[in-house]
Design a protein around this motif. Sequence first.
Motif, PDB file in Angstrom:
ATOM      1  N   ALA A  37       0.826  -1.205   0.000  1.00  0.00           N
ATOM      2  CA  ALA A  37       0.000   0.000   0.000  1.00  0.00           C
ATOM      3  C   ALA A  37       0.857   1.251   0.000  1.00  0.00           C
ATOM      4  N   ASN A  38       0.394   2.245  -0.711  1.00  0.00           N
ATOM      5  CA  ASN A  38       1.050   3.544  -0.786  1.00  0.00           C
ATOM      6  C   ASN A  38       0.091   4.612  -0.275  1.00  0.00           C
ATOM      7  N   GLY A  39       0.562   5.436   0.651  1.00  0.00           N
ATOM      8  CA  GLY A  39      -0.276   6.482   1.204  1.00  0.00           C
ATOM      9  C   GLY A  39      -0.565   7.591   0.217  1.00  0.00           C
ATOM     10  N   GLN A  40      -1.542   8.431   0.561  1.00  0.00           N
ATOM     11  CA  GLN A  40      -1.939   9.527  -0.317  1.00  0.00           C
ATOM     12  C   GLN A  40      -0.812  10.534  -0.525  1.00  0.00           C
ATOM     13  N   GLY A  41       0.102  10.619   0.435  1.00  0.00           N
ATOM     14  CA  GLY A  41       1.199  11.570   0.306  1.00  0.00           C
ATOM     15  C   GLY A  41       2.260  11.162  -0.689  1.00  0.00           C
ATOM     16  N   ASN A  42       2.128   9.993  -1.287  1.00  0.00           N
ATOM     17  CA  ASN A  42       3.146   9.501  -2.226  1.00  0.00           C
ATOM     18  C   ASN A  42       3.009  10.077  -3.624  1.00  0.00           C
ATOM     19  N   ARG A  43       1.899  10.766  -3.876  1.00  0.00           N
ATOM     20  CA  ARG A  43       1.662  11.396  -5.187  1.00  0.00           C
ATOM     21  C   ARG A  43       1.748  10.392  -6.335  1.00  0.00           C
ATOM     22  N   GLY A  44       1.157   9.231  -6.122  1.00  0.00           N
ATOM     23  CA  GLY A  44       1.075   8.241  -7.189  1.00  0.00           C
ATOM     24  C   GLY A  44       2.301   7.377  -7.365  1.00  0.00           C
ATOM     25  N   GLN A  45       3.335   7.574  -6.566  1.00  0.00           N
ATOM     26  CA  GLN A  45       4.552   6.779  -6.698  1.00  0.00           C
ATOM     27  C   GLN A  45       4.496   5.553  -5.790  1.00  0.00           C
ATOM     28  N   SER A  46       5.109   4.465  -6.247  1.00  0.00           N
ATOM     29  CA  SER A  46       5.112   3.240  -5.451  1.00  0.00           C
ATOM     30  C   SER A  46       6.304   3.208  -4.502  1.00  0.00           C
ATOM     31  N   LEU A  47       6.225   4.011  -3.428  1.00  0.00           N
ATOM     32  CA  LEU A  47       7.285   3.962  -2.424  1.00  0.00           C
ATOM     33  C   LEU A  47       7.349   2.599  -1.758  1.00  0.00           C
ATOM     34  N   ALA A  48       6.236   1.873  -1.765  1.00  0.00           N
ATOM     35  CA  ALA A  48       6.194   0.559  -1.129  1.00  0.00           C
ATOM     36  C   ALA A  48       7.249  -0.375  -1.697  1.00  0.00           C
ATOM     37  N   THR A  49       7.442  -0.359  -3.004  1.00  0.00           N
ATOM     38  CA  THR A  49       8.391  -1.285  -3.633  1.00  0.00           C
ATOM     39  C   THR A  49       9.616  -0.591  -4.214  1.00  0.00           C
ATOM     40  N   LEU A  50       9.536   0.729  -4.403  1.00  0.00           N
ATOM     41  CA  LEU A  50      10.634   1.441  -5.062  1.00  0.00           C
ATOM     42  C   LEU A  50      11.261   2.539  -4.216  1.00  0.00           C
ATOM     43  N   GLY A  51      10.659   2.841  -3.061  1.00  0.00           N
ATOM     44  CA  GLY A  51      11.167   3.928  -2.235  1.00  0.00           C
ATOM     45  C   GLY A  51      12.601   3.682  -1.788  1.00  0.00           C
ATOM     46  N   ARG A  52      13.332   4.776  -1.611  1.00  0.00           N
ATOM     47  CA  ARG A  52      14.727   4.680  -1.160  1.00  0.00           C
ATOM     48  C   ARG A  52      14.922   5.636   0.016  1.00  0.00           C
ATOM     49  N   GLY A  53      15.240   5.069   1.155  1.00  0.00           N
ATOM     50  CA  GLY A  53      15.470   5.890   2.328  1.00  0.00           C
ATOM     51  C   GLY A  53      16.306   5.135   3.338  1.00  0.00           C
ATOM     52  N   ALA A  54      16.964   5.876   4.233  1.00  0.00           N
ATOM     53  CA  ALA A  54      17.743   5.234   5.288  1.00  0.00           C
ATOM     54  C   ALA A  54      16.802   4.457   6.198  1.00  0.00           C
ATOM     55  N   PRO A  55      17.063   3.174   6.416  1.00  0.00           N
ATOM     56  CA  PRO A  55      16.152   2.347   7.221  1.00  0.00           C
ATOM     57  C   PRO A  55      16.321   2.530   8.724  1.00  0.00           C
ATOM     58  N   GLY A  56      17.334   3.293   9.145  1.00  0.00           N
ATOM     59  CA  GLY A  56      17.520   3.516  10.560  1.00  0.00           C
ATOM     60  C   GLY A  56      17.727   2.213  11.318  1.00  0.00           C
ATOM     61  N   SER A  57      17.195   2.178  12.534  1.00  0.00           N
ATOM     62  CA  SER A  57      17.483   1.040  13.416  1.00  0.00           C
ATOM     63  C   SER A  57      16.829  -0.260  12.999  1.00  0.00           C
ATOM     64  N   THR A  58      15.899  -0.249  12.044  1.00  0.00           N
ATOM     65  CA  THR A  58      15.407  -1.535  11.541  1.00  0.00           C
ATOM     66  C   THR A  58      16.548  -2.313  10.885  1.00  0.00           C
ATOM     67  N   PHE A  59      17.567  -1.571  10.407  1.00  0.00           N
ATOM     68  CA  PHE A  59      18.719  -2.215   9.778  1.00  0.00           C
ATOM     69  C   PHE A  59      19.586  -2.931  10.815  1.00  0.00           C
ATOM     70  N   LYS A  60      19.372  -2.644  12.099  1.00  0.00           N
ATOM     71  CA  LYS A  60      20.158  -3.329  13.138  1.00  0.00           C
ATOM     72  C   LYS A  60      19.918  -4.838  13.128  1.00  0.00           C
ATOM     73  N   VAL A  61      18.817  -5.278  12.516  1.00  0.00           N
ATOM     74  CA  VAL A  61      18.611  -6.726  12.361  1.00  0.00           C
ATOM     75  C   VAL A  61      19.719  -7.293  11.485  1.00  0.00           C
ATOM     76  N   VAL A  62      20.087  -6.556  10.419  1.00  0.00           N
ATOM     77  CA  VAL A  62      21.191  -6.977   9.546  1.00  0.00           C
ATOM     78  C   VAL A  62      22.509  -6.906  10.311  1.00  0.00           C
TER      79      VAL A  62
END
Length: 626
Positions: free
Chosen positions: A364-389
Motif C-alpha cells: 500500500a502507498n499512502g496519499q502523500g506519495n503522489r502516485g509513486q510506489s514507495l512501497a516497492t521502489l522507495g529509497r530511504g535510510a532504514p535507521g534502526s530496523t537495519f540493526k537486524v542486519v
Amino acid sequence: MPPKPNPGPDGNTAHQAAAALAAGLSAKDLSPLQFLGATGAAVNDLFQPLVAGMGPLKPGVTVASVSGDGSSATAKLTFTWTFPGVPERWTYESEARLAEESGQWKTSWQPSIVQPQLDGTNRLSQRRLYPERGELRGEDGEPIVVERPVFRIGIDRSKVSGDQAKASAVRLAKVVKINPKAYAKKVATAGSSAFVPAIVLRMDSPDLPRGSRIRAIPGALSIRTAQMLAPTYDFARPIIGIVGEATKENIDESGGVVVAGDQVGLTGLQKRYDAQMRGTPGVRVRLAAAKPNDSSASPSPTPSPTAEAEPIVLFEVKPLPGKPLTTTLNVGLQKLAEKTLANTKPASALVAIRPSTGAIVAAANGQGNRGQSLATLGRGAPGSTFKVVSTLALLRAGLTPRSSIKCSPTVTVDGRKFSNYSDYPPSQRGMITFRTALAQSCNTAFIGQRAKLDQSSLAEAGGSLGFGIDYDVGFPSYFGSVPNDPTATGRAAAMIGQGKVQASPMTMAAVVASVAAGETVIPHLVEGQQATSTAKPLTDQEARQLREMMRAVVAEGSGRVLGDLAGPAVLAKTGTAEYGTSEPLKTHAWMIAAQGDLAVAVFVNDGKSGSATAGPLLRTFLAKAR
C-alpha cells in the motif's frame, strides 16, 4: 503463351500501365493515372468512396499477370490488406481491362478492380474487433482488475453541431468537473458523427451526476458500458497501474500493432505485461451499401433497385482474448493496508509478505506519495530496523545474544558524535547484553562493535536477509543497498542504518520475513516470476537467535506497542532515521514485525519515531489482519 500487348509509339506498354495502376491503388490515389474516357481526377473521385471505410489502411497491390492481344489486355492484380495487430492478411485477386488509346495504354475503370464484388452500389467497410483483455488476479486467483460497469459521458456530434456543440460541451464539462475550454475544443474538432467522451465514471462513483442533468444538455449522452477496473480507484494503483486508450507514444512504440482507440496498459503491471493481457485484435471487412452522396457508381448500367440486403462479409478474423496476469496480492489485506494509511498525511507505505512463500500480499502507498510506489521502489535510510542486519553480521563475528557490550550515552567517531534517541531509558546504559542492545535499540552499542566487521560482512549479512542484492522479480522493485564507505564515520553510521545505507519498505519486509522463515526470503508479486537467492544461506542457529532477540524488542524494548496483540508471538524492530539538512533534522519512521505467516514493514517519511508513528499503524494492521 499469349502474345504480349504491343507497346505504344513512345514505349508505353500494357505492363507499364498495369504497374502504374497497381502503384496508384497502393497509394490510394488514382489522380495521376490515365483512364479510358475519363481523367485521373474524375476516376479518383469514384475510387475514394469505395475505400473510405477502410480508414487509413492502404493495400499492397502487385501485378500478377498481363495478357491480351493487339490493342486490348487484361491485368490480374493481387491485393493484400494488412490490419494492425491482426496476424492474418486479406489477399485476393481482381482484374482490370486495359486498352490502347491514341498510342497510350489506359485502364477502363470499374469498381470491381478494387474488389471483384464491388459494383457501384456498395463499398468496402472494415471494423476492428477488440479482444477481451486478460484479467489481473490476486492470491488464489481472486479477480482484481476485471470488467466493471461504468458510464461513459460525452457529446454525440451527430445530434449537435457548430456553436451548439461548443455550448453543450462547456455545459457538460462543468457538470462533470473537467476543463470546459479543453473539452469544447475537443468536441469542436471531432467528426460530425463522433461520440466525444468527457469522462468515464464508475456506477458507484460519488461524482456521478444525475441523469436528468445530462439529458438537459443538447447532444449529451450517458452510455452504460464496462471497463477493466480494480475494486476501487486507489486499489494498488501505483503498482498494478491502469488501462486506457492508447496514447500517441503507445502507438509509436508498438511497431504498428496498436492503433488509436485500442485499450492498453498505461502504467504499472498493466503496461509491463500489456502484450500478454491485451490479446490479439480481429477484423471484419464487409460490403456495405454505398452512401447516398457517393459518386462511385460504375459507368456501366446501374443494377435494378432491390431491397437492402444483409451486408456481405468478405473477410473476418476473430479476436483472441488476452491472458490473465496472476499476482500474489490479497484483496482483503490490500484494502486493509490502504485503509490503515488513509489518514497519514506524509508519504507512507505498508508492505506485507508471507514468510512461508515470499508472496507480497499487500503493498500500500499512502496519499502523500503522489502516485509513486514507495512501497516497492522507495529509497530511504532504514535507521534502526537495519540493526537486524547488523545483528546477524555480529552473530557471525562471534557475539551471542548474551554477550556483554557497552551502551554509552554517546560515542565519537573521527570527530562526529553519535548518540541514542532522546528518550532512551537510562537504566539500560552501561554494560548490557547484546539481546538488550537490540531490544532497546542502543545506537552506541552497535557502533562500538564496528571493528568486528568489515563492509563486506555487513553487506553479506544483508544478502542473507534479502537485503542489498538485486533480483529480477517481474515488477519495479528496489532491494536496498549497503555501499562500501571507506570513512570511519560512514562505517559507524552504516551499523545503525544511516549514512549511505538505503532500503525500500519491501526490502525491510523481506528482512523480517527472512528471520521469521529461517531462510532468505525474496519477495515476489507476479506468478511465475520468483527469484532464487544467491546469498549466503541463513543457518538455523542464526535464525533462532535473531527470533529470540527480535521477540525481546516486543517483550521488553522499543516495540512494546505490539506487546498485547492476540495470536502468535510477535517479532519486531523499530527504526528512526535522520535525513535532510534542516535543523532539527527530519526523521523517517519505520517499524517491521512478523506474526504468524505475515511479515510487515511500515514506513512514514516524516514521523516522530518508529515506535510512536509507524508502530500504531503496524499494530492496527496486524490486529485486523487476523
